[in-house]
Design a protein around this motif. Structure first.
Motif, PDB file in Angstrom:
ATOM      1  N   ARG A   1     -20.733   3.264   5.741  1.00  0.00           N
ATOM      2  CA  ARG A   1     -21.250   3.231   4.359  1.00  0.00           C
ATOM      3  C   ARG A   1     -20.613   4.339   3.526  1.00  0.00           C
ATOM      4  N   MET A   2     -20.437   5.518   4.137  1.00  0.00           N
ATOM      5  CA  MET A   2     -19.769   6.612   3.427  1.00  0.00           C
ATOM      6  C   MET A   2     -18.329   6.225   3.100  1.00  0.00           C
ATOM      7  N   LEU A   3     -17.647   5.615   4.061  1.00  0.00           N
ATOM      8  CA  LEU A   3     -16.276   5.157   3.849  1.00  0.00           C
ATOM      9  C   LEU A   3     -16.222   4.142   2.710  1.00  0.00           C
ATOM     10  N   ASP A   4     -17.131   3.174   2.735  1.00  0.00           N
ATOM     11  CA  ASP A   4     -17.166   2.150   1.695  1.00  0.00           C
ATOM     12  C   ASP A   4     -17.376   2.766   0.312  1.00  0.00           C
ATOM     13  N   SER A   5     -18.248   3.760   0.231  1.00  0.00           N
ATOM     14  CA  SER A   5     -18.502   4.445  -1.040  1.00  0.00           C
ATOM     15  C   SER A   5     -17.238   5.146  -1.535  1.00  0.00           C
ATOM     16  N   GLY A   6     -16.558   5.826  -0.633  1.00  0.00           N
ATOM     17  CA  GLY A   6     -15.309   6.501  -0.995  1.00  0.00           C
ATOM     18  C   GLY A   6     -14.230   5.522  -1.403  1.00  0.00           C
ATOM     19  N   VAL A   7     -14.166   4.391  -0.716  1.00  0.00           N
ATOM     20  CA  VAL A   7     -13.186   3.354  -1.050  1.00  0.00           C
ATOM     21  C   VAL A   7     -13.437   2.841  -2.470  1.00  0.00           C
ATOM     22  N   GLU A   8     -14.692   2.563  -2.785  1.00  0.00           N
ATOM     23  CA  GLU A   8     -15.026   2.069  -4.128  1.00  0.00           C
ATOM     24  C   GLU A   8     -14.625   3.083  -5.204  1.00  0.00           C
ATOM     25  N   LYS A   9     -14.911   4.356  -4.961  1.00  0.00           N
ATOM     26  CA  LYS A   9     -14.546   5.400  -5.922  1.00  0.00           C
ATOM     27  C   LYS A   9     -13.031   5.500  -6.074  1.00  0.00           C
ATOM     28  N   ALA A  10     -12.316   5.456  -4.952  1.00  0.00           N
ATOM     29  CA  ALA A  10     -10.857   5.556  -4.997  1.00  0.00           C
ATOM     30  C   ALA A  10     -10.248   4.366  -5.736  1.00  0.00           C
ATOM     31  N   MET A  11     -10.765   3.172  -5.497  1.00  0.00           N
ATOM     32  CA  MET A  11     -10.258   1.980  -6.185  1.00  0.00           C
ATOM     33  C   MET A  11     -10.515   2.075  -7.690  1.00  0.00           C
ATOM     34  N   SER A  12     -11.684   2.553  -8.058  1.00  0.00           N
ATOM     35  CA  SER A  12     -12.018   2.718  -9.471  1.00  0.00           C
ATOM     36  C   SER A  12     -11.108   3.744 -10.144  1.00  0.00           C
ATOM     37  N   LEU A  13     -10.877   4.857  -9.461  1.00  0.00           N
ATOM     38  CA  LEU A  13      -9.981   5.881 -10.006  1.00  0.00           C
ATOM     39  C   LEU A  13      -8.553   5.368 -10.129  1.00  0.00           C
ATOM     40  N   ASN A  14      -8.096   4.607  -9.146  1.00  0.00           N
ATOM     41  CA  ASN A  14      -6.751   4.055  -9.192  1.00  0.00           C
ATOM     42  C   ASN A  14      -6.615   3.069 -10.358  1.00  0.00           C
ATOM     43  N   LEU A  15      -7.635   2.252 -10.573  1.00  0.00           N
ATOM     44  CA  LEU A  15      -7.613   1.331 -11.707  1.00  0.00           C
ATOM     45  C   LEU A  15      -7.574   2.098 -13.027  1.00  0.00           C
ATOM     46  N   ALA A  16      -8.360   3.160 -13.119  1.00  0.00           N
ATOM     47  CA  ALA A  16      -8.356   3.974 -14.335  1.00  0.00           C
ATOM     48  C   ALA A  16      -6.984   4.595 -14.567  1.00  0.00           C
ATOM     49  N   LEU A  17      -6.349   5.074 -13.508  1.00  0.00           N
ATOM     50  CA  LEU A  17      -5.011   5.650 -13.611  1.00  0.00           C
ATOM     51  C   LEU A  17      -4.005   4.608 -14.089  1.00  0.00           C
ATOM     52  N   ARG A  18      -4.033   3.433 -13.481  1.00  0.00           N
ATOM     53  CA  ARG A  18      -3.087   2.381 -13.854  1.00  0.00           C
ATOM     54  C   ARG A  18      -3.310   1.932 -15.297  1.00  0.00           C
ATOM     55  N   THR A  19      -4.565   1.852 -15.707  1.00  0.00           N
ATOM     56  CA  THR A  19      -4.884   1.483 -17.094  1.00  0.00           C
ATOM     57  C   THR A  19      -4.372   2.542 -18.061  1.00  0.00           C
ATOM     58  N   TYR A  20      -4.595   3.800 -17.742  1.00  0.00           N
ATOM     59  CA  TYR A  20      -4.120   4.892 -18.583  1.00  0.00           C
ATOM     60  C   TYR A  20      -2.604   4.848 -18.742  1.00  0.00           C
ATOM     61  N   ILE A  21      -1.912   4.668 -17.622  1.00  0.00           N
ATOM     62  CA  ILE A  21      -0.443   4.597 -17.667  1.00  0.00           C
ATOM     63  C   ILE A  21      -0.007   3.430 -18.546  1.00  0.00           C
ATOM     64  N   LYS A  22      -0.629   2.286 -18.367  1.00  0.00           N
ATOM     65  CA  LYS A  22      -0.260   1.096 -19.138  1.00  0.00           C
ATOM     66  C   LYS A  22      -0.488   1.322 -20.637  1.00  0.00           C
ATOM     67  N   GLU A  23      -1.620   1.932 -20.977  1.00  0.00           N
ATOM     68  CA  GLU A  23      -1.945   2.168 -22.386  1.00  0.00           C
ATOM     69  C   GLU A  23      -1.074   3.235 -23.038  1.00  0.00           C
ATOM     70  N   HIS A  24      -0.470   4.092 -22.236  1.00  0.00           N
ATOM     71  CA  HIS A  24       0.299   5.217 -22.785  1.00  0.00           C
ATOM     72  C   HIS A  24       1.805   5.097 -22.530  1.00  0.00           C
ATOM     73  N   THR A  25       2.256   3.883 -22.280  1.00  0.00           N
ATOM     74  CA  THR A  25       3.696   3.658 -22.134  1.00  0.00           C
ATOM     75  C   THR A  25       4.133   2.578 -23.108  1.00  0.00           C
ATOM     76  N   SER A  26       5.402   2.567 -23.364  1.00  0.00           N
ATOM     77  CA  SER A  26       5.961   1.611 -24.321  1.00  0.00           C
ATOM     78  C   SER A  26       6.067   0.202 -23.745  1.00  0.00           C
ATOM     79  N   HIS A  27       6.114   0.085 -22.434  1.00  0.00           N
ATOM     80  CA  HIS A  27       6.318  -1.226 -21.796  1.00  0.00           C
ATOM     81  C   HIS A  27       5.030  -1.760 -21.251  1.00  0.00           C
TER      82      HIS A  27
END
Length: 86
Positions: A60-86
Motif C-alpha cells: 500500500r505504501m508502494l502504491d501511494s508512492g507510485v501514484e504520487k510519482a505518476m502525478s508529479l511526472n504528469l505535472a512535469l510533462r505538462t509544464y514542459i509542454k506548456e513552456h515550449t514552442s513545440h
C-alpha cells in the motif's frame, strides 16, 4: 511568480524554455515515464499475489508512492509542454 499566476497567463505570454533545454527535459521526462511504468506494473503484479501483513502494508505504501510519482511526472510533462514552442 506563483504557479497559479503562471498557469493563468495566456499560452503566448508564458516564459518559454530554451529549445536545447526543453529537448533534454522531454527526454528525461520520457525516460522517467518508462521507469515508472516498470514500477507500476510490478506493483500491479504484487497486488495479485494477495500478500499477508506486513507485506500488504508495504505494498500500500508502494502504491501511494507510485501514484504520487505518476502525478508529479504528469505535472512535469505538462509544464514542459506548456513552456515550449513545440
Amino acid at each position: 511568480m506563483t504557479e497559479s499566476k503562471i498557469n493563468s497567463q495566456a499560452p503566448e505570454t508564458l516564459e518559454k524554455i530554451p529549445e536545447e533545454i526543453s529537448v533534454e527535459m522531454r527526454k528525461i521526462a520520457h525516460d522517467l515515464s518508462n521507469a515508472l511504468e516498470i514500477i507500476v506494473q510490478t506493483s500491479y503484479l504484487l497486488n495479485t499475489a494477495h500478500l499477508k501483513e506486513p507485506a500488504s502494508d508495504w505494498l500500500r505504501m508502494l502504491d501511494s508512492g507510485v501514484e504520487k510519482a505518476m502525478s508529479l511526472n504528469l505535472a512535469l510533462r505538462t509544464y514542459i509542454k506548456e513552456h515550449t514552442s513545440h
